[in-house]
Design a protein around this motif. Structure first.
Motif, PDB file in Angstrom:
ATOM      1  N   ILE A   1       0.829  -1.206   0.000  1.00 23.82           N
ATOM      2  CA  ILE A   1       0.000   0.000   0.000  1.00 23.82           C
ATOM      3  C   ILE A   1       0.860   1.251   0.000  1.00 23.82           C
ATOM      4  O   ILE A   1       0.513   2.252  -0.625  1.00 23.82           O
ATOM      5  CB  ILE A   1      -0.964  -0.013   1.210  1.00 23.82           C
ATOM      6  CG1 ILE A   1      -2.071  -1.021   0.965  1.00 23.82           C
ATOM      7  CG2 ILE A   1      -1.559   1.355   1.459  1.00 23.82           C
ATOM      8  CD1 ILE A   1      -2.973  -1.250   2.146  1.00 23.82           C
ATOM      9  N   ASP A   2       1.991   1.214   0.641  1.00 23.55           N
ATOM     10  CA  ASP A   2       2.862   2.383   0.679  1.00 23.55           C
ATOM     11  C   ASP A   2       3.320   2.772  -0.726  1.00 23.55           C
ATOM     12  O   ASP A   2       3.423   3.942  -1.046  1.00 23.55           O
ATOM     13  CB  ASP A   2       4.064   2.119   1.584  1.00 23.55           C
ATOM     14  CG  ASP A   2       4.817   3.390   1.893  1.00 23.55           C
ATOM     15  OD1 ASP A   2       4.161   4.392   2.227  1.00 23.55           O
ATOM     16  OD2 ASP A   2       6.042   3.369   1.804  1.00 23.55           O
ATOM     17  N   SER A   3       3.566   1.799  -1.568  1.00 26.06           N
ATOM     18  CA  SER A   3       3.973   2.087  -2.942  1.00 26.06           C
ATOM     19  C   SER A   3       2.821   2.669  -3.744  1.00 26.06           C
ATOM     20  O   SER A   3       3.008   3.581  -4.544  1.00 26.06           O
ATOM     21  CB  SER A   3       4.461   0.810  -3.625  1.00 26.06           C
ATOM     22  OG  SER A   3       5.535   0.268  -2.919  1.00 26.06           O
ATOM     23  N   ILE A   4       1.636   2.152  -3.536  1.00 29.08           N
ATOM     24  CA  ILE A   4       0.473   2.621  -4.284  1.00 29.08           C
ATOM     25  C   ILE A   4       0.091   4.037  -3.870  1.00 29.08           C
ATOM     26  O   ILE A   4      -0.236   4.870  -4.712  1.00 29.08           O
ATOM     27  CB  ILE A   4      -0.714   1.652  -4.097  1.00 29.08           C
ATOM     28  CG1 ILE A   4      -0.371   0.306  -4.734  1.00 29.08           C
ATOM     29  CG2 ILE A   4      -1.984   2.220  -4.685  1.00 29.08           C
ATOM     30  CD1 ILE A   4      -1.349  -0.780  -4.433  1.00 29.08           C
ATOM     31  N   VAL A   5       0.152   4.340  -2.595  1.00 30.37           N
ATOM     32  CA  VAL A   5      -0.206   5.667  -2.101  1.00 30.37           C
ATOM     33  C   VAL A   5       0.770   6.716  -2.636  1.00 30.37           C
ATOM     34  O   VAL A   5       0.395   7.866  -2.862  1.00 30.37           O
ATOM     35  CB  VAL A   5      -0.240   5.671  -0.557  1.00 30.37           C
ATOM     36  CG1 VAL A   5      -0.407   7.069  -0.001  1.00 30.37           C
ATOM     37  CG2 VAL A   5      -1.366   4.786  -0.057  1.00 30.37           C
ATOM     38  N   GLY A   6       2.019   6.329  -2.870  1.00 29.99           N
ATOM     39  CA  GLY A   6       3.031   7.254  -3.371  1.00 29.99           C
ATOM     40  C   GLY A   6       2.710   7.843  -4.728  1.00 29.99           C
ATOM     41  O   GLY A   6       3.250   8.878  -5.111  1.00 29.99           O
ATOM     42  N   ILE A   7       1.817   7.229  -5.479  1.00 29.83           N
ATOM     43  CA  ILE A   7       1.436   7.730  -6.794  1.00 29.83           C
ATOM     44  C   ILE A   7       0.775   9.104  -6.678  1.00 29.83           C
ATOM     45  O   ILE A   7       0.991   9.976  -7.512  1.00 29.83           O
ATOM     46  CB  ILE A   7       0.484   6.738  -7.493  1.00 29.83           C
ATOM     47  CG1 ILE A   7       1.204   5.428  -7.754  1.00 29.83           C
ATOM     48  CG2 ILE A   7      -0.069   7.323  -8.782  1.00 29.83           C
ATOM     49  CD1 ILE A   7       0.271   4.325  -8.224  1.00 29.83           C
ATOM     50  N   TRP A   8      -0.009   9.313  -5.637  1.00 24.40           N
ATOM     51  CA  TRP A   8      -0.792  10.542  -5.527  1.00 24.40           C
ATOM     52  C   TRP A   8      -0.075  11.680  -4.798  1.00 24.40           C
ATOM     53  O   TRP A   8      -0.619  12.760  -4.695  1.00 24.40           O
ATOM     54  CB  TRP A   8      -2.119  10.235  -4.849  1.00 24.40           C
ATOM     55  CG  TRP A   8      -2.999   9.434  -5.736  1.00 24.40           C
ATOM     56  CD1 TRP A   8      -3.709   9.876  -6.802  1.00 24.40           C
ATOM     57  CD2 TRP A   8      -3.240   8.038  -5.653  1.00 24.40           C
ATOM     58  NE1 TRP A   8      -4.377   8.841  -7.395  1.00 24.40           N
ATOM     59  CE2 TRP A   8      -4.104   7.691  -6.709  1.00 24.40           C
ATOM     60  CE3 TRP A   8      -2.794   7.023  -4.812  1.00 24.40           C
ATOM     61  CZ2 TRP A   8      -4.539   6.406  -6.924  1.00 24.40           C
ATOM     62  CZ3 TRP A   8      -3.237   5.736  -5.035  1.00 24.40           C
ATOM     63  CH2 TRP A   8      -4.097   5.444  -6.075  1.00 24.40           C
ATOM     64  N   TYR A   9       1.119  11.428  -4.286  1.00 26.88           N
ATOM     65  CA  TYR A   9       1.865  12.505  -3.633  1.00 26.88           C
ATOM     66  C   TYR A   9       2.448  13.428  -4.690  1.00 26.88           C
ATOM     67  O   TYR A   9       3.077  12.978  -5.635  1.00 26.88           O
ATOM     68  CB  TYR A   9       3.008  11.970  -2.764  1.00 26.88           C
ATOM     69  CG  TYR A   9       2.575  11.396  -1.444  1.00 26.88           C
ATOM     70  CD1 TYR A   9       1.696  12.069  -0.618  1.00 26.88           C
ATOM     71  CD2 TYR A   9       3.064  10.164  -1.017  1.00 26.88           C
ATOM     72  CE1 TYR A   9       1.300  11.550   0.601  1.00 26.88           C
ATOM     73  CE2 TYR A   9       2.678   9.627   0.190  1.00 26.88           C
ATOM     74  CZ  TYR A   9       1.806  10.334   0.979  1.00 26.88           C
ATOM     75  OH  TYR A   9       1.425   9.802   2.185  1.00 26.88           O
ATOM     76  N   LYS A  10       2.263  14.710  -4.519  1.00 24.85           N
ATOM     77  CA  LYS A  10       2.865  15.678  -5.427  1.00 24.85           C
ATOM     78  C   LYS A  10       4.205  16.103  -4.841  1.00 24.85           C
ATOM     79  O   LYS A  10       4.272  16.588  -3.729  1.00 24.85           O
ATOM     80  CB  LYS A  10       1.960  16.899  -5.608  1.00 24.85           C
ATOM     81  CG  LYS A  10       0.692  16.566  -6.344  1.00 24.85           C
ATOM     82  CD  LYS A  10      -0.129  17.800  -6.602  1.00 24.85           C
ATOM     83  CE  LYS A  10      -1.379  17.431  -7.359  1.00 24.85           C
ATOM     84  NZ  LYS A  10      -2.202  18.593  -7.631  1.00 24.85           N
ATOM     85  N   LYS A  11       5.229  15.911  -5.600  1.00 17.86           N
ATOM     86  CA  LYS A  11       6.569  16.269  -5.152  1.00 17.86           C
ATOM     87  C   LYS A  11       6.870  17.706  -5.585  1.00 17.86           C
ATOM     88  O   LYS A  11       6.562  18.106  -6.687  1.00 17.86           O
ATOM     89  CB  LYS A  11       7.604  15.336  -5.755  1.00 17.86           C
ATOM     90  CG  LYS A  11       7.364  13.903  -5.380  1.00 17.86           C
ATOM     91  CD  LYS A  11       8.496  13.391  -4.610  1.00 17.86           C
ATOM     92  CE  LYS A  11       8.210  11.934  -4.298  1.00 17.86           C
ATOM     93  NZ  LYS A  11       8.962  11.417  -3.297  1.00 17.86           N
ATOM     94  N   ASN A  12       7.492  18.457  -4.708  1.00 15.15           N
ATOM     95  CA  ASN A  12       7.946  19.797  -5.039  1.00 15.15           C
ATOM     96  C   ASN A  12       9.186  19.709  -5.915  1.00 15.15           C
ATOM     97  O   ASN A  12      10.008  18.813  -5.758  1.00 15.15           O
ATOM     98  CB  ASN A  12       8.262  20.608  -3.785  1.00 15.15           C
ATOM     99  CG  ASN A  12       7.020  20.896  -2.972  1.00 15.15           C
ATOM    100  OD1 ASN A  12       5.914  20.896  -3.496  1.00 15.15           O
ATOM    101  ND2 ASN A  12       7.208  21.141  -1.696  1.00 15.15           N
ATOM    102  N   LYS A  13       9.345  20.635  -6.812  1.00 16.71           N
ATOM    103  CA  LYS A  13      10.517  20.631  -7.674  1.00 16.71           C
ATOM    104  C   LYS A  13      11.791  20.958  -6.892  1.00 16.71           C
ATOM    105  O   LYS A  13      12.877  20.639  -7.317  1.00 16.71           O
ATOM    106  CB  LYS A  13      10.334  21.625  -8.814  1.00 16.71           C
ATOM    107  CG  LYS A  13       9.268  21.201  -9.782  1.00 16.71           C
ATOM    108  CD  LYS A  13       9.134  22.176 -10.927  1.00 16.71           C
ATOM    109  CE  LYS A  13       8.046  21.695 -11.875  1.00 16.71           C
ATOM    110  NZ  LYS A  13       7.871  22.608 -12.993  1.00 16.71           N
ATOM    111  N   ASN A  14      11.639  21.574  -5.741  1.00 12.50           N
ATOM    112  CA  ASN A  14      12.799  21.942  -4.917  1.00 12.50           C
ATOM    113  C   ASN A  14      13.335  20.771  -4.125  1.00 12.50           C
ATOM    114  O   ASN A  14      14.434  20.834  -3.602  1.00 12.50           O
ATOM    115  CB  ASN A  14      12.441  23.073  -3.964  1.00 12.50           C
ATOM    116  CG  ASN A  14      12.081  24.335  -4.715  1.00 12.50           C
ATOM    117  OD1 ASN A  14      12.525  24.537  -5.836  1.00 12.50           O
ATOM    118  ND2 ASN A  14      11.283  25.185  -4.097  1.00 12.50           N
ATOM    119  N   ASP A  15      12.565  19.672  -3.983  1.00  8.11           N
ATOM    120  CA  ASP A  15      13.000  18.525  -3.174  1.00  8.11           C
ATOM    121  C   ASP A  15      14.064  17.731  -3.860  1.00  8.11           C
ATOM    122  O   ASP A  15      14.182  17.365  -4.875  1.00  8.11           O
ATOM    123  CB  ASP A  15      11.811  17.625  -2.817  1.00  8.11           C
ATOM    124  CG  ASP A  15      10.924  18.274  -1.775  1.00  8.11           C
ATOM    125  OD1 ASP A  15      11.370  19.225  -1.153  1.00  8.11           O
ATOM    126  OD2 ASP A  15       9.789  17.792  -1.612  1.00  8.11           O
TER     127      ASP A  15
END
Length: 74
Positions: free
Chosen positions: A60-74
């Protein structure tokens, strides 16, 4: 050890509590299966449910990661 627990419960720290709990559950199931094999006794029925839950936590942790928006600064 204190930093480990702080990172585990902090969002986006790179250490996921779902992965940690899933891995620990998987290790417990593995220990139970080896123990029961050595002593030639049937494993408790709850082990099957624990395997399913710990595997789900790992996936589930891998699947949930799809919807996280990453900042370009990270």
């Amino acid at each position: 050890m204190k930093n480990f627990f702080i990172k585990m419960f902090t969002a986006h720290s790179g250490l996921s509590s779902k992965r940690v709990c899933g891995f620990l559950g998987w290790l417990v199931c593995l220990f139970i299966c080896i123990w029961c094999t050595i002593y030639v006794i049937p494993a408790p029925e709850i082990v099957q449910l624990l395997f399913i839950c710990s595997t789900s936590l790992l996936g589930i942790d891998s699947i949930v990661g799809i919807w996280y928006k990453k900042n370009k600064n990270d």
